[in-house]
Design a protein around this motif. Structure first.
Motif, mmCIF file in Angstrom:
data_model
loop_
_atom_site.group_PDB
_atom_site.id
_atom_site.type_symbol
_atom_site.label_atom_id
_atom_site.label_comp_id
_atom_site.label_asym_id
_atom_site.label_seq_id
_atom_site.Cartn_x
_atom_site.Cartn_y
_atom_site.Cartn_z
ATOM 1 N N ARG B 130 0.809 -1.217 0.000
ATOM 2 C CA ARG B 130 0.000 0.000 0.000
ATOM 3 C C ARG B 130 0.842 1.266 0.000
ATOM 4 N NH1 ARG B 130 -2.387 -1.986 5.027
ATOM 5 N NH2 ARG B 130 -3.160 -4.041 4.413
ATOM 6 N N ARG B 131 2.161 1.100 -0.040
ATOM 7 C CA ARG B 131 3.005 2.283 0.045
ATOM 8 C C ARG B 131 4.027 2.315 -1.085
ATOM 9 N NH1 ARG B 131 3.960 5.185 4.148
ATOM 10 N NH2 ARG B 131 1.852 5.660 4.850
ATOM 11 N N PRO B 132 3.555 2.563 -2.268
ATOM 12 C CA PRO B 132 4.428 2.533 -3.461
ATOM 13 C C PRO B 132 5.593 3.504 -3.361
ATOM 14 C CG PRO B 132 2.104 2.764 -4.049
ATOM 15 C CD PRO B 132 2.190 2.961 -2.583
ATOM 16 N N ALA B 133 5.371 4.623 -2.722
ATOM 17 C CA ALA B 133 6.446 5.608 -2.609
ATOM 18 C C ALA B 133 7.587 5.060 -1.763
ATOM 19 C CB ALA B 133 5.914 6.901 -1.996
ATOM 20 N N LEU B 134 7.224 4.491 -0.642
ATOM 21 C CA LEU B 134 8.227 3.891 0.232
ATOM 22 C C LEU B 134 8.970 2.791 -0.516
ATOM 23 C CD1 LEU B 134 9.474 3.618 3.019
ATOM 24 C CD2 LEU B 134 7.603 2.082 3.653
ATOM 25 N N LEU B 135 8.234 2.005 -1.257
ATOM 26 C CA LEU B 135 8.843 0.908 -2.010
ATOM 27 C C LEU B 135 9.849 1.412 -3.026
ATOM 28 C CD1 LEU B 135 6.035 -1.681 -2.620
ATOM 29 C CD2 LEU B 135 8.269 -2.009 -1.543
#
Ligand code: MN
Ligand code: MN
Ligand code: MN
Ligand code: MN
Lengths: 151, 151
Positions: B130-135
């Motif tokens: 749910r956290r594409p940015a973090l990924l």
DNA sequence: GAAGAAAGTTAGCCTAGGCTAACTTTTCGT
DNA sequence: ACGAAAAGTTAGCCTAGGCTAACTTTCTTC
């Protein structure tokens, strides 16, 4: 000439031995057969046997009845497995697992993580360490609160 | 009476066999010795041997020259290792690793993750998804931008 | 400077899980 | 339906890495 030419990747057993030997050297200054056996919960006879193999493979220099020292190759391998062990321990600790579970799983997994995976998990843990809120969510198995809109 | 009383935890080899057998049954409807051997890159003779052991251990029913079916116990184990395999694959995919690296590492690690660790990694991956940015930050080894204050 | 204890080594054994070569059973093509 | 090919099995072998029991070397203690 190098003792063993077509050096296959070290087995899990070899890595465990080297890891404990390095740890003993770092803490006590030397690694004795009896201590290695204790650390690995293995008989002294088995340790003697393996130490002779490691000597033949050029990973340590061993003088019968006296003692042993890691070679450069052996120390390199030992540091490497130690690093993998530490990294995985760190990672599972972040996830909030119990120490015994961590130790059990790490002791097995450490022998199967390639350099690329090591690097990726390093990156992951370093990021997670900066996000305590996300970590709390992960640990409780509950979706992380994006900020604190819902309690 | 149960075929083997003090059932030790399944070895890595046993888990790999069961995993492939289940996969074959799910895709082709049956598992033949020759196919198991192909999947595991192992000789047919070795497969025959192991299949006989698995039968003796009550993990499958095997009729010489004819075929085999998983028992309830065997299928349970097979589903379990398959789940661990899938989970770890998912996880390493999230980290952006190459398919061959993933497969190699998963094939080894899957045998060493306890139920607690499985659960924790499930939680982790579900959160990360749910956290594409973090990924993206994790994958590039660069600290994630908390929001988009810095570019 | 012995004698007993502790550490280390050797010999012989065992199990898991591979392999190849030779044989048997089943399947397939004509 | 029968002969060849494919699949499966058996026998015998091998390696890694454990073990115990018996022996040897080194250390310690008096
Ligand atoms: Mn280990
Ligand atoms: Mn370790
Ligand atoms: Mn596997
Ligand atoms: Mn697998």
């Amino acid at each position: 000439m190098p003792p063993k030419s077509p050096k296959r990747p070290a087995s899990s057993a070899v890595e465990d031995y080297l890891e404990q030997i390095l740890e003993l050297i770092n803490t006590k200054g030397y690694a004795r057969v009896v201590d290695i056996a204790g650390r690995l919960s293995i008989s002294q006879a088995s340790v003697t046997n393996m130490v002779q193999k490691l000597d033949a493979d050029g990973l340590l220099k061993y003088e019968k009845y006296r003692g042993l020292v890691l070679t450069t190759a052996g120390e390199e391998l030992a540091r490497n497995i130690t690093h993998r062990h530490q990294l995985l321990t760190d990672f599972l600790q972040l996830l909030g697992l119990a120490p015994d579970v961590i130790h059990h799983d790490v002791e097995g997994m450490e022998h199967h993580v390639s350099p690329e995976t090591v690097h990726a998990i390093e990156s992951l843990t370093s990021h997670l360490k900066r996000r305590p809120a996300l970590l709390r969510g992960i640990r409780s198995g509950i979706p992380a609160t994006r900020s604190r809109r819902n309690f």
